[in-house]
Design a protein around this motif. Sequence first.
Motif, PDB file in Angstrom:
ATOM      1  N   VAL A 140     -80.525  64.884  36.742  1.00 10.96           N
ATOM      2  CA  VAL A 140     -81.038  65.516  37.952  1.00 10.96           C
ATOM      3  C   VAL A 140     -81.549  66.904  37.589  1.00 10.96           C
ATOM      4  CG1 VAL A 140     -79.803  64.240  39.750  1.00 10.96           C
ATOM      5  CG2 VAL A 140     -78.634  66.108  38.565  1.00 10.96           C
ATOM      6  N   ALA A 141     -82.690  67.264  38.143  1.00  6.32           N
ATOM      7  CA  ALA A 141     -83.314  68.534  37.784  1.00  6.32           C
ATOM      8  C   ALA A 141     -82.668  69.688  38.538  1.00  6.32           C
ATOM      9  CB  ALA A 141     -84.809  68.481  38.089  1.00  6.32           C
ATOM     10  N   TYR A 142     -82.529  70.794  37.860  1.00  2.00           N
ATOM     11  CA  TYR A 142     -81.946  72.048  38.384  1.00  2.00           C
ATOM     12  C   TYR A 142     -80.427  72.017  38.504  1.00  2.00           C
ATOM     13  CZ  TYR A 142     -86.863  72.819  39.353  1.00  2.00           C
ATOM     14  OH  TYR A 142     -88.224  72.930  39.225  1.00  2.00           O
ATOM     15  N   SER A 143     -79.780  71.119  37.725  1.00  2.00           N
ATOM     16  CA  SER A 143     -78.341  71.269  37.549  1.00  2.00           C
ATOM     17  C   SER A 143     -78.146  72.416  36.571  1.00  2.00           C
ATOM     18  CB  SER A 143     -77.741  69.992  36.949  1.00  2.00           C
ATOM     19  OG  SER A 143     -76.495  70.295  36.338  1.00  2.00           O
ATOM     20  N   ILE A 144     -77.203  73.278  36.879  1.00  2.00           N
ATOM     21  CA  ILE A 144     -76.886  74.367  35.955  1.00  2.00           C
ATOM     22  C   ILE A 144     -76.296  73.773  34.674  1.00  2.00           C
ATOM     23  CG2 ILE A 144     -74.518  74.732  36.762  1.00  2.00           C
ATOM     24  CD1 ILE A 144     -75.105  77.753  36.685  1.00  2.00           C
ATOM     25  N   ASP A 145     -76.454  74.456  33.544  1.00  2.00           N
ATOM     26  CA  ASP A 145     -75.818  74.018  32.303  1.00  2.00           C
ATOM     27  C   ASP A 145     -74.303  74.173  32.424  1.00  2.00           C
ATOM     28  OD1 ASP A 145     -78.288  73.573  31.211  1.00  2.00           O
ATOM     29  OD2 ASP A 145     -78.252  75.297  29.845  1.00  2.00           O
ATOM     30  N   GLY A 146     -73.567  73.290  31.777  1.00  2.00           N
ATOM     31  CA  GLY A 146     -72.113  73.450  31.814  1.00  2.00           C
ATOM     32  C   GLY A 146     -71.416  72.396  30.980  1.00  2.00           C
ATOM     33  N   ASP A 147     -70.166  72.691  30.646  1.00  2.00           N
ATOM     34  CA  ASP A 147     -69.323  71.771  29.889  1.00  2.00           C
ATOM     35  C   ASP A 147     -67.932  71.883  30.498  1.00  2.00           C
ATOM     36  OD1 ASP A 147     -67.577  70.589  28.011  1.00  2.00           O
ATOM     37  OD2 ASP A 147     -69.052  70.909  26.412  1.00  2.00           O
ATOM     38  N   VAL A 148     -67.545  70.895  31.286  1.00  2.00           N
ATOM     39  CA  VAL A 148     -66.303  71.000  32.054  1.00  2.00           C
ATOM     40  C   VAL A 148     -65.470  69.737  31.900  1.00  2.00           C
ATOM     41  CG1 VAL A 148     -67.205  72.591  33.809  1.00  2.00           C
ATOM     42  CG2 VAL A 148     -67.502  70.134  34.122  1.00  2.00           C
ATOM     43  N   THR A 149     -64.162  69.878  32.026  1.00  2.00           N
ATOM     44  CA  THR A 149     -63.254  68.736  32.011  1.00  2.00           C
ATOM     45  C   THR A 149     -62.263  68.920  33.149  1.00  2.00           C
ATOM     46  OG1 THR A 149     -63.466  68.587  29.606  1.00  2.00           O
ATOM     47  CG2 THR A 149     -61.600  67.419  30.602  1.00  2.00           C
ATOM     48  N   GLY A 150     -62.024  67.869  33.895  1.00  2.00           N
ATOM     49  CA  GLY A 150     -61.081  67.994  35.005  1.00  2.00           C
ATOM     50  C   GLY A 150     -60.750  66.638  35.588  1.00  2.00           C
ATOM     51  N   PRO A 151     -59.762  66.611  36.483  1.00  2.00           N
ATOM     52  CA  PRO A 151     -59.420  65.361  37.146  1.00  2.00           C
ATOM     53  C   PRO A 151     -60.560  64.928  38.063  1.00  2.00           C
ATOM     54  CG  PRO A 151     -58.245  67.190  38.165  1.00  2.00           C
ATOM     55  CD  PRO A 151     -58.949  67.748  36.957  1.00  2.00           C
ATOM     56  N   LEU A 152     -60.679  63.622  38.243  1.00  2.00           N
ATOM     57  CA  LEU A 152     -61.768  63.072  39.056  1.00  2.00           C
ATOM     58  C   LEU A 152     -61.281  62.843  40.491  1.00  2.00           C
ATOM     59  CD1 LEU A 152     -64.727  61.990  38.637  1.00  2.00           C
ATOM     60  CD2 LEU A 152     -63.695  59.709  38.422  1.00  2.00           C
ATOM     61  N   VAL A 153     -62.137  63.166  41.463  1.00  2.00           N
ATOM     62  CA  VAL A 153     -61.845  62.880  42.880  1.00  2.00           C
ATOM     63  C   VAL A 153     -63.057  62.178  43.480  1.00  2.00           C
ATOM     64  CG1 VAL A 153     -61.302  63.849  45.154  1.00  2.00           C
ATOM     65  CG2 VAL A 153     -60.407  64.957  43.095  1.00  2.00           C
ATOM     66  N   PHE A 154     -62.786  61.091  44.224  1.00  2.00           N
ATOM     67  CA  PHE A 154     -63.867  60.374  44.919  1.00  2.00           C
ATOM     68  C   PHE A 154     -64.062  61.010  46.292  1.00  2.00           C
ATOM     69  CE2 PHE A 154     -64.986  56.518  47.630  1.00  2.00           C
ATOM     70  CZ  PHE A 154     -66.325  56.500  47.263  1.00  2.00           C
ATOM     71  N   VAL A 155     -65.308  61.399  46.605  1.00  2.00           N
ATOM     72  CA  VAL A 155     -65.572  62.165  47.839  1.00  2.00           C
ATOM     73  C   VAL A 155     -66.542  61.444  48.778  1.00  2.00           C
ATOM     74  CG1 VAL A 155     -65.052  64.392  46.753  1.00  2.00           C
ATOM     75  CG2 VAL A 155     -67.416  63.529  46.711  1.00  2.00           C
ATOM     76  N   ASN A 156     -66.619  60.117  48.689  1.00  2.00           N
ATOM     77  CA  ASN A 156     -67.525  59.348  49.548  1.00  2.00           C
ATOM     78  C   ASN A 156     -68.955  59.839  49.333  1.00  2.00           C
ATOM     79  OD1 ASN A 156     -68.107  57.333  51.438  1.00  2.00           O
ATOM     80  ND2 ASN A 156     -67.976  58.743  53.180  1.00  2.00           N
ATOM     81  N   TYR A 157     -69.682  60.234  50.404  1.00  2.00           N
ATOM     82  CA  TYR A 157     -71.050  60.732  50.232  1.00  2.00           C
ATOM     83  C   TYR A 157     -71.090  62.221  49.889  1.00  2.00           C
ATOM     84  CZ  TYR A 157     -72.668  56.251  52.037  1.00  2.00           C
ATOM     85  OH  TYR A 157     -72.911  54.911  52.202  1.00  2.00           O
ATOM     86  N   GLY A 158     -69.928  62.860  49.928  1.00  2.00           N
ATOM     87  CA  GLY A 158     -69.891  64.270  49.539  1.00  2.00           C
ATOM     88  C   GLY A 158     -70.506  65.209  50.563  1.00  2.00           C
ATOM     89  N   VAL A 159     -70.470  64.825  51.837  1.00  2.00           N
ATOM     90  CA  VAL A 159     -70.977  65.710  52.902  1.00  2.00           C
ATOM     91  C   VAL A 159     -69.783  66.442  53.519  1.00  2.00           C
ATOM     92  CG1 VAL A 159     -72.989  64.256  53.319  1.00  2.00           C
ATOM     93  CG2 VAL A 159     -70.908  63.869  54.663  1.00  2.00           C
ATOM     94  N   PRO A 160     -70.027  67.527  54.282  1.00  2.00           N
ATOM     95  CA  PRO A 160     -68.910  68.339  54.781  1.00  2.00           C
ATOM     96  C   PRO A 160     -67.811  67.526  55.480  1.00  2.00           C
ATOM     97  CG  PRO A 160     -70.945  69.529  55.129  1.00  2.00           C
ATOM     98  CD  PRO A 160     -71.335  68.172  54.587  1.00  2.00           C
ATOM     99  N   ALA A 161     -68.172  66.527  56.286  1.00  2.00           N
ATOM    100  CA  ALA A 161     -67.151  65.743  57.007  1.00  2.00           C
ATOM    101  C   ALA A 161     -66.216  65.021  56.029  1.00  2.00           C
ATOM    102  CB  ALA A 161     -67.822  64.735  57.931  1.00  2.00           C
ATOM    103  N   ASP A 162     -66.741  64.634  54.856  1.00  2.00           N
ATOM    104  CA  ASP A 162     -65.907  63.939  53.869  1.00  2.00           C
ATOM    105  C   ASP A 162     -64.821  64.869  53.318  1.00  2.00           C
ATOM    106  OD1 ASP A 162     -67.402  61.572  54.111  1.00  2.00           O
ATOM    107  OD2 ASP A 162     -68.882  62.289  52.647  1.00  2.00           O
ATOM    108  N   TYR A 163     -65.148  66.149  53.201  1.00  2.00           N
ATOM    109  CA  TYR A 163     -64.147  67.100  52.691  1.00  2.00           C
ATOM    110  C   TYR A 163     -63.065  67.382  53.736  1.00  2.00           C
ATOM    111  CZ  TYR A 163     -66.888  67.582  48.505  1.00  2.00           C
ATOM    112  OH  TYR A 163     -67.530  67.308  47.330  1.00  2.00           O
ATOM    113  N   GLU A 164     -63.438  67.284  55.023  1.00  2.00           N
ATOM    114  CA  GLU A 164     -62.413  67.403  56.070  1.00  2.00           C
ATOM    115  C   GLU A 164     -61.416  66.257  55.953  1.00  2.00           C
ATOM    116  OE1 GLU A 164     -63.917  67.759  60.125  1.00  2.00           O
ATOM    117  OE2 GLU A 164     -65.342  69.264  59.391  1.00  2.00           O
TER     118      GLU A 164
END
Length: 753
Positions: A140-164
């Motif tokens: 995807v274009a315009y993702s910032i560069d990065g190298d990260v490791t962490g636990p995975l979480v499924f967030v459905n469509y990832g819209v604000p209501a999903d985080y609630e």
Amino acid sequence: MRPIPLSIVLSGFLFLPASIDTSPPRGFTAESGRTEREWESKFATMPDPAHMREAMRRLSARPHHVGSPYDKENAQWILAQFKSYGWDAHIESFDVLYPTPKERLVEMVAPTVYRAKLEETTVANDPTSGQHAEQLPPYVAYSIDGDVTGPLVFVNYGVPADYEELERHGISVKGAIVIAKYGGSWRGIKPKVAAEHGAIGCLIYSDPRDDGYAGGDVFPKGPMRPAQGVQRGSVADMPTYPGDPLTPGIGATKNAKRLQVSEAKTITKIPTLPISYGDAQPLLAALRGSLVPAAWRGGLPITYRFGPGPARVHLRVISDWSLKTINDVIAKIPGTTEADEWVIRGNHHDAWVNGAQDPISGLVSELEEARALGTLYSQGWRPKRTIIYAAWDGEEPGLLGSTEWVETHADELAQHAVAYLNSDTNSRGYFGVEGSHSLEKFINGVGRDVIDPETKLTVNKREQLRTIRNGRTEEKKEARDREDQRIDALGSGSDYSSFLDHAGVPAMNLGFGGEDTGGIYHSIYDDFYWFMHFSDSSFVYGKALSQAAGISVMRLASADLLPFAFTNLAETSGQYVKQLKKLRDSVSDQIAERNRSIDEGVYAATSDPRDPIFAPAKQEPPPQFDFASVEKAVESLDKAATAYDKAYASALSGSNSDASRQAALRSINGKLLQAERMLTSTEGLSGRPWYRHLLYAPGFYTGYGVKTMPGVREAIEQHQWKKVDPEISRVADALSREAKLVGQLAEELDHLK
Ligand SMILES: [Zn+2]
């Protein structure tokens, strides 16, 4: 393989575009209307499906993303086509920030190891799917560069209501990598909302329930997304501003003053990659924790759980951040008496890969319009106004070509632009229109003069009957009784955005669709092979799009009086105000219900102690808002618009040869060019000043989806109660300005009787 029925192949050639209607098109006197209809009926026979097919084959023969050799070759080829059709054409270039991938890694490091393939494989029989050397790999274009490791979480469509919902399950994404499904919002919203909640990385995958095997056989047997298919795309924060991230508000010309990459607001805050469902499945299957709600479950043969973990993911994204050159092809037919008024039409030419559907299916229609208009010109047709056809580059990464062009020519557009007509993709089915409501009457008129190739009904009639079939009770009633079929408002997602939202140029997006499904969007499988098997393979809808868009251009370019009408705009604005009042009341009811349920102990009593769900936080209920000013403004616009319509009808009944009458019409047309701009504000929307239209904007948290009266609506949706009344006043002021102008024009027209 789906064979093409012979009847459809033939209908493309037997189609006779006799004008069904002989009354003058909107904006024409009886005399000039007759001439216009003669030229239009000549025009309508000209767009040729065989040419479209050949142009699609040529333009989609190799990958042609921004900066690629074939992107440039295509621009040169399109330029040569316009020239060969007799147009005055040139290429206008810009230098834009456009990252391309250098390193991409997605690896599950626990509880087992799985390295994502991150590649789309060649499909037998599909000759262009194997052009790997020239393809951009999935990213995807315009993702910032990065190298990260962490636990995975499924967030459905990832819209604000999903985080609630996640919060109510006691799940935080702080320090986690989220995995979101495509859909539910524009893709750039997902990393934005994930970062707002503290996530450190974002994966986006295409779930087979949404565009894979749940919807039909997968490619190449059927049109749907295969297990290795990946949706590329932009994740720039386009609801803040589209276009080159380094030059907001100004053209990305050679010497433009540029931001540093680190200063660009629209680049994501966290590294993001798209993956296939083939790659997503092992990651999702390794998640533990509670079951997700039923509505979150996709179509993979796994149990969908939230996590976090025990799956841990290592994500690495590094891009080449150099500037790339984009090439817009700009072509003109000069106007005669009103050469200073510009009718603009565009479709992009760049693709993520081969892009037969997106964008070539729309572009080939535009090219056939251009060929036909060039032929008419050689036969003596002369439009009053200047016609500008554009083939934009760089649409896919962020509406780059159109935005930079609009920003570069902003002052000229403010003086000269009549309207902008966009198309992007095209397929079989129904005539879809979104756009400025001052053009709703006009485009309904066009839709009554274009024949649907499958049913032989007018495209307007077919769309009306679909609304009667699918609409809710109120929509059915309207479809039957209202003089015009409603058009939807424009959000974002294609090149109309900068014209409408930034420059205040009335705009419409046109295209056919609704009968073909597919799951090849932004993948290597969106190619000529796919299109010829699963979409408008006989190009009869390509021809219909040429007719609809071409006739629209011809009418706008030669009308005696520009064909705007404001009654539908007033009525639609009134609808928006009603919706906002309803929204306030329903938000109020929801908050009251939620607060009451918390007090009653509902959440505590119904939470399963083995799988607890926490009560949401209490919220402050909204006060009453003062809609009186905007209601009054709608009323005065309605009054002015009704007077305008009345005066309009009689003003066009006179003779063409009266010189003082011509001068008066010219002056009124000049003022009509300013009508859409009355609805904009130079300060722009709160927090995103690039967006200036006060009636239409893409949602800050939906992306493509439109928010009408966005300042008011988003303040209510985001519970920013103090902002609501001032935003209502801004909309009221804009509608009052419009009412004043329309009222003046009604008087001027009245004098013409
Ligand atoms: Zn497109």
